[in-house]
Design an enzyme around this catalytic site. Structure first.
Site, PDB file in Angstrom:
ATOM      1  CD  GLN A   1      10.782 -42.526  44.877  1.00  0.00           C
ATOM      2  OE1 GLN A   1      11.188 -43.733  44.101  1.00  0.00           O
ATOM      3  NE2 GLN A   1      11.567 -42.114  46.099  1.00  0.00           N
TER       4      GLN A   1
ATOM      5  CG  ASP B   1       6.148 -36.833  42.850  1.00  0.00           C
ATOM      6  OD1 ASP B   1       5.393 -35.919  43.133  1.00  0.00           O
ATOM      7  OD2 ASP B   1       6.551 -37.206  44.031  1.00  0.00           O
TER       8      ASP B   1
ATOM      9  CB  SER C   1       8.951 -35.862  41.521  1.00  0.00           C
ATOM     10  OG  SER C   1       8.276 -35.234  42.935  1.00  0.00           O
TER      11      SER C   1
ATOM     12  CE1 TYR D   1       5.586 -30.690  48.697  1.00  0.00           C
ATOM     13  CE2 TYR D   1       4.233 -31.648  50.263  1.00  0.00           C
ATOM     14  CZ  TYR D   1       4.811 -31.431  48.801  1.00  0.00           C
ATOM     15  OH  TYR D   1       4.101 -32.394  47.391  1.00  0.00           O
TER      16      TYR D   1
HETATM   17  P1  NAD Z   1       8.668 -27.422  46.388  1.00  0.00           P
HETATM   18  O1  NAD Z   1       8.188 -27.180  45.249  1.00  0.00           O
HETATM   19  O2  NAD Z   1       7.565 -27.261  47.084  1.00  0.00           O
HETATM   20  O3  NAD Z   1      10.097 -26.293  46.668  1.00  0.00           O
HETATM   21  C1  NAD Z   1      10.938 -26.362  46.321  1.00  0.00           C
HETATM   22  C2  NAD Z   1      12.174 -25.962  47.339  1.00  0.00           C
HETATM   23  O4  NAD Z   1      11.988 -24.581  47.450  1.00  0.00           O
HETATM   24  C3  NAD Z   1      11.903 -27.001  48.890  1.00  0.00           C
HETATM   25  O5  NAD Z   1      13.480 -27.176  48.647  1.00  0.00           O
HETATM   26  C4  NAD Z   1      11.933 -25.868  49.915  1.00  0.00           C
HETATM   27  O6  NAD Z   1      13.043 -26.261  50.911  1.00  0.00           O
HETATM   28  C5  NAD Z   1      12.811 -24.696  48.936  1.00  0.00           C
HETATM   29  N1  NAD Z   1      12.271 -23.366  49.882  1.00  0.00           N
HETATM   30  C6  NAD Z   1      10.966 -22.827  50.743  1.00  0.00           C
HETATM   31  N2  NAD Z   1      11.179 -21.644  50.426  1.00  0.00           N
HETATM   32  C7  NAD Z   1      12.565 -21.512  50.646  1.00  0.00           C
HETATM   33  C8  NAD Z   1      13.244 -20.478  50.969  1.00  0.00           C
HETATM   34  N3  NAD Z   1      12.690 -18.835  50.977  1.00  0.00           N
HETATM   35  N4  NAD Z   1      14.781 -20.397  50.220  1.00  0.00           N
HETATM   36  C9  NAD Z   1      14.899 -20.749  49.686  1.00  0.00           C
HETATM   37  N5  NAD Z   1      14.512 -22.252  49.369  1.00  0.00           N
HETATM   38  C10 NAD Z   1      12.950 -22.368  49.988  1.00  0.00           C
HETATM   39  O7  NAD Z   1       9.285 -28.871  46.601  1.00  0.00           O
HETATM   40  P2  NAD Z   1       9.452 -29.818  45.614  1.00  0.00           P
HETATM   41  O8  NAD Z   1      10.827 -30.037  45.170  1.00  0.00           O
HETATM   42  O9  NAD Z   1       8.456 -30.306  45.188  1.00  0.00           O
HETATM   43  O10 NAD Z   1       9.656 -31.629  46.836  1.00  0.00           O
HETATM   44  C11 NAD Z   1      10.007 -30.494  48.137  1.00  0.00           C
HETATM   45  C12 NAD Z   1      10.563 -32.010  49.134  1.00  0.00           C
HETATM   46  O11 NAD Z   1       9.769 -32.869  48.734  1.00  0.00           O
HETATM   47  C13 NAD Z   1      11.823 -32.603  48.070  1.00  0.00           C
HETATM   48  O12 NAD Z   1      13.236 -32.187  48.520  1.00  0.00           O
HETATM   49  C14 NAD Z   1      11.771 -33.630  49.172  1.00  0.00           C
HETATM   50  O13 NAD Z   1      11.958 -34.187  50.665  1.00  0.00           O
HETATM   51  C15 NAD Z   1      10.656 -34.308  49.045  1.00  0.00           C
HETATM   52  N6  NAD Z   1      10.380 -35.090  48.060  1.00  0.00           N
HETATM   53  C16 NAD Z   1       9.835 -36.592  48.415  1.00  0.00           C
HETATM   54  C17 NAD Z   1       9.399 -37.120  47.722  1.00  0.00           C
HETATM   55  C18 NAD Z   1       9.608 -38.794  47.415  1.00  0.00           C
HETATM   56  O14 NAD Z   1      10.337 -39.769  48.635  1.00  0.00           O
HETATM   57  N7  NAD Z   1       9.168 -40.286  47.108  1.00  0.00           N
HETATM   58  C19 NAD Z   1       9.887 -37.078  46.008  1.00  0.00           C
HETATM   59  C20 NAD Z   1       9.955 -35.895  46.148  1.00  0.00           C
HETATM   60  C21 NAD Z   1       9.907 -34.869  46.892  1.00  0.00           C
END
Ligand code: NAD
Length: 382
Positions: free
Chosen positions: A128, A131, A134, A229
């Site tokens: 984290q 990251d 994020s 993802y």
């Molecule tokens: P991302 O930037 O890849 O995508 C953004 C969002 O778009 C995601 O929530 C995805 O589900 C959504 N999306 C994709 N297609 C879509 C559609 N057709 N309609 C609506 N929404 C759609 O994702 P991100 O924000 O970088 O992170 C995704 C996930 O990664 C987080 O929510 C979490 O589960 C995980 N994450 C975990 C950690 C951790 O554990 N340390 C840290 C960051 C993120």
């Protein structure tokens, strides 16, 4: 003792910086030599003297500094001409954009340099602090709401006055990952009526816990990857989504799209016929405009008006709050360097067995070592 070299950002539009004076102190404590290019922090208000006071050394001759580097750290990737000036053992760390850089990867393989891509740091609890996706996405979520607010001709909260009652603005946020959740929280704080949608069903609860409504759309099985993802929807599912959210878009004052698919083109979610149904003066912010867009009419780096709706496709969202973005990014880099630091040798070490580098190392000693990137470019860079 390792030499960490920090350059002035290679891209002229980049406002962020990979090193703040506070980070220099931490690197010095590790035992590193920290070389900072003159005026590295000037756009953020830091003088060279601030870096010197923290223990850094300022250089003006970039070629000479690069020739001593064990690692070069930046926001954007170094140009090849600069990489060639580093020793073969040097490792460069940046937002490398590994999915769109086959030619650069080829060159890095040929000249045997090591590259770590901040986009590929695992999204795990252990990582984290490193990251950077994020940290930057979270600021982007905030900035996109501000952009929408300054481009719409109404306020976000409800206001009851002797001159009449103003209804709260309706804000629809598509994609509730890191950026989307921050956008929801920001729009809620401003008093808007917020609705959100994401294909990952587990997100509904997070949206509701921020006080927003979740738009329910039954797409059947959607699923996510083991990294968390979203998986790409089928054409049929995408069509269902587009139809089911069309009314919500048409009646919204602000729509913010943040839907991304890791390593792939973002899905097209808002077509021109739906934009044409929105009220004139409404605003759409397309976070994905730079990579192809969630919105048919958006253009990378532009704000335009389509059928009376303002469509913002800036792209450089975190760069709008460059000081905070730099602080967070520089801290992400610092956490990565601390993790890679070999205390016995007082040196940065590229340990291919380590989970973080198994995921984030792209090229090393003339080999394409990253499994995801390897599968993407199996023919192109062979
Ligand atoms: P991302 O930037 O890849 O995508 C953004 C969002 O778009 C995601 O929530 C995805 O589900 C959504 N999306 C994709 N297609 C879509 C559609 N057709 N309609 C609506 N929404 C759609 O994702 P991100 O924000 O970088 O992170 C995704 C996930 O990664 C987080 O929510 C979490 O589960 C995980 N994450 C975990 C950690 C951790 O554990 N340390 C840290 C960051 C993120």
């Amino acid at each position: 003792m390792s030499v960490l070299v920090f350059v002035k950002e290679p891209h002229h539009l980049e406002k962020r910086c990979a090193l703040l004076p506070d980070n220099v102190k931490v690197y010095k404590k590790l035992g590193a030599t920290v070389l900072c290019e003159t005026e590295i922090g000037l756009t953020l208000g830091f003088e060279d003297q601030d870096y010197i006071d923290a223990g850094g050394e300022i250089y003006t001759d970039r070629s000479l500094a690069l020739s001593k580097a064990d690692a070069v750290l930046s926001v954007r990737p170094l140009p090849l001409a600069d990489i060639e000036k580093t020793p073969e053992t040097c490792c460069s760390i940046s937002f490398f954009d590994p999915f769109n850089n086959p030619d650069k990867i080829k060159a890095l393989l040929a000249n045997k340099r090591s590259t770590i891509s901040m986009e590929l740091i695992p999204r795990s609890t252990r990582c984290q602090k490193m990251d950077a996706l994020s940290s930057q996405a979270s600021l982007a979520g905030y900035v996109m709401v501000l952009k929408a607010m300054t481009n719409i001709n109404k306020i976000l909260p409800m206001m009851m006055t002797p001159a009449g009652t103003l209804k709260p603005a309706k804000v629809f946020i598509i994609g509730a990952g890191v950026a989307g959740l921050q956008a929801i929280a920001t729009a809620k704080r401003m008093g808007a009526n917020v609705i959100a949608y994401d294909t990952r069903p587990e997100v509904a609860q997070q949206v509701q816990s921020l006080g927003a409504k979740f738009l329910n759309i039954d797409l059947g099985e959607t699923g996510s990857t083991d990294q968390g993802y979203a998986k790409a929807l089928t054409d049929k599912q995408l069509q269902i989504q587009q139809q089911a959210q069309a009314d919500c878009i048409a009646t919204s004052d602000i729509v913010i799209t943040t839907a991304q698919l890791f390593g792939r083109k973002p899905p097209l979610l808002i077509t021109n016929d739906v934009i044409a149904r929105m009220k004139p003066g409404s605003v759409i912010v397309d976070m994905a405009a730079q990579d192809g867009g969630n919105v048919e009419a958006s253009k990378a780096g532009e704000t335009l008006i389509f059928k009376g709706v303002k469509i913002i496709g800036n792209g450089d969202w975190a760069g709008e709050v460059a000081l905070d973005a730099s602080q967070m990014y520089a801290n992400n880099l610092q956490a990565l360097v601390q993790d890679m630091w070999n205390k016995d040798l007082s040196a940065i070490e590229v340990n291919q067995e380590d989970d973080v580098l198994l995921s984030a190392l792209v090229t090393h000693k003339g080999e394409l070592v990253n499994a995801i990137i390897k599968s993407q470019y199996s023919k192109e860079v062979a």
